[in-house]
Design an enzyme around this catalytic site. Structure first.
Site: not given
Ligand code: NAD
Ligand code: UGA
Length: 452
Positions: A88, A271, A274
């Protein structure tokens, strides 16, 4: 082959479920320190809502997919360790509010260094600042047994709401590694896992730093498109242009393309904000203030868009919403997910409460507890904020409806019937441009969209 994934969240859970589903010969164990989350992964009610995920988990769980709290045991047994913990925005100290908080990454690296007795491939799945692999390598070097590690970067590009589809059929899989024989070997091993279902030409390999940076850049470019069209939406409202028509017209240019041009109340999710803040901070740290300010503008535009939406509601309702009932439809940051992190709805509801409106929220997947927690914070209550169990209930007796999430069910509501039960004049603010404003106006609504 044994794979372990540390972090059973929105990325670790679905990603590992799909690997296990597609590669039945690989044993996949997902571990987390959050015992409640692990218990939910092992139950019939998964901790996250994601279309199609239940089926995939059901097929693989107990066969070659396991969820456990035994972090150390899983590390010791694994050949490949995915690190999928949260990263985060830092909320304290140097870089507060901008830099990525890498405390969970560091803690995982320390545990691996402490526990490992055999060589391992460590895969950065989390989104991290460029050069993090170097930090991980330095920490792993503390292993006293002289175990060898290869650190790879394999960022995840799935979007919530379409995670399973994105994982089954990714545009690309990106793997970055050290350009040494051992590094190349590790890259080939990981590529071999994805090659079970991803065509080889979609598996890209790069050096470590390109891979780490590409993830932040991909998100920055995606978010930039939304901020760009949202900036134009304000101009459309001032001039009589219709932002959907403008988006359609520019999106037909193949160099621009039609995707990610949907004007909205502002992007949310865990994401985009952040990662752009992180990119902007990185640029500043590398002595590039102009580049840093350029990317920070994308987030600033998004803040403006969220605030513009609630301001428009207040202005349209004769400059006061005090004691008026406003139905907020949708609370998740996008449809088909229960995730509310950085959802624009949080800002909209807070702004309306600050104007002393009575806000009634309805979302098909988000619980009342989560809505209260997100808006008010832990242990706080506000009698003006209530949660309804349907869109119709939320709208009954309301002065205005605000659509904040584009859930499909909001497209097919009986708006004529809803209109009857509302205070007149009845207003509707479509923050997602999913409704036909002309039809709503024919019913009698005073209807507004974004950029129209
Ligand atoms: P999340 O908060 O849903 O999950 C992270 C998990 O890691 C939590 O359940 C937490 O308890 C666990 N954790 C933290 N420290 C730990 C430790 N030391 N040992 C064991 N478990 C531990 O987060 P997320 O949305 O899955 O995102 C994870 C990463 O992936 C982030 O860096 C995010 O930016 C990236 N990412 C997220 C998305 C998305 O759509 N959410 C997409 C692409 C990339
Ligand atoms: C985004 C990226 O699309 C993923 O490729 C990436 O892996 C991810 O972030 C990540 O790193 O976490 P996500 O945040 O899950 O995925 O969802 P999106 O579909 O990208 O939407 C993000 C936000 O933009 C939402 O609030 C959505 O409603 C908004 N959005 C999206 C718009 O307002 N307009 C658009 O045309 C598209």
């Amino acid at each position: 082959m044994k794979i372990c994934c540390i972090g059973a969240g929105y990325v670790g859970g679905p990603t590992m479920a799909v690997i296990a589903f597609k590669a039945p010969d690989i044993q996949v164990t997902v571990v987390d320190m959050n015992a409640v989350r692990i218990a939910e992964w092992n139950s019939d009610t998964l901790p996250i809502y994601e279309p199609g995920l239940d089926e995939v988990v059901k097929q693989a769980r107990g066969r070659n997919l396991f969820f456990s709290t035994d972090v150390k045991g899983a590390i010791a047994a694994a050949d490949i360790i995915f690190v999928s913990v949260n990263t985060p925005t830092k909320t304290y100290g140097v870089g507060s509010g901008r830099a990525a908080d890498l405390r969970f990454i560091e803690s995982v690296a320390r545990t691996i260094a402490e526990v490992a007795t055999t060589p391992k491939i460590i895969v950065e799945k989390s989104t991290i600042p460029v050069k993090t692999a170097e930090t991980i390598q330095n920490i792993l070097a503390a292993n006293t047994l002289g175990v060898t590690f290869q650190v790879l970067s394999n960022p995840e590009f799935l979007a919530e709401g379409t995670a399973v589809q994105d994982l089954f059929n990714p545009d690309r899989v990106l793997i970055g590694g050290e350009r040494t024989p051992e590094g190349e070997q590790a890259v080939a091993t990981l590529a071999g896992v994805y090659a079970r279902w991803v065509p080889r030409e979609r598996i890209l390999t790069t050096n470590l730093w390109s891979s780490e940076l590409s993830k932040l850049v991909a998100n920055a470019f995606l978010a930039q498109r939304i901020s760009s069209i949202n900036a134009i939406s304000a101009l459309c409202e001032a001039t009589g242009a219709d932002v959907d028509e403008v988006a359609n017209a520019i999106g037909k240019d193949s160099r621009i393309g039609p995707k990610f041009l949907k004007a909205s109340v502002g992007f949310g999710g865990s994401c985009f904000q952040k990662d752009i803040l992180n990119l902007s901070y990185l640029c500043e740290s590398f002595g590039l203030p102009e580049v840093s300010a350029y990317w920070a503008g994308v987030v600033k535009m998004n803040d403006y868009q969220k605030q513009r939406f609630s301001a428009k509601i207040v202005r349209s309702l004769f400059n006061t919403v005090a004691d008026k009932r406003i139905a907020v439809l949708g609370f998740a940051f996008k449809k088909d997910t229960d995730d509310t992190r950085e959802s624009a709805a949080i800002n909209v509801v807070r702004d309306l409460l600050a104007e002393q409106a009575n806000v009634v929220v309805y979302d098909p997947k988000v619980t009342a507890e989560e809505i209260n927690l997100d808006v008010l914070g832990k242990g706080h209550a506000n009698p003006r904020l209530t949660v309804a169990t349907s869109a119709v209930e939320a709208s009954r007796g309301a002065h205005a409806i605000a659509i904040v999430t584009e859930w499909d069910e909001f497209k097919t509501l009986d708006y004529a019937k809803i209109f009857e039960g509302m205070h007149k004049p009845a207003f509707i603010f479509d923050g997602r441009n999913i409704l036909d404003l002309a039809k709503l106006r024919a019913i009698g609504f005073r209807a507004f969209g974004i950029g129209k």
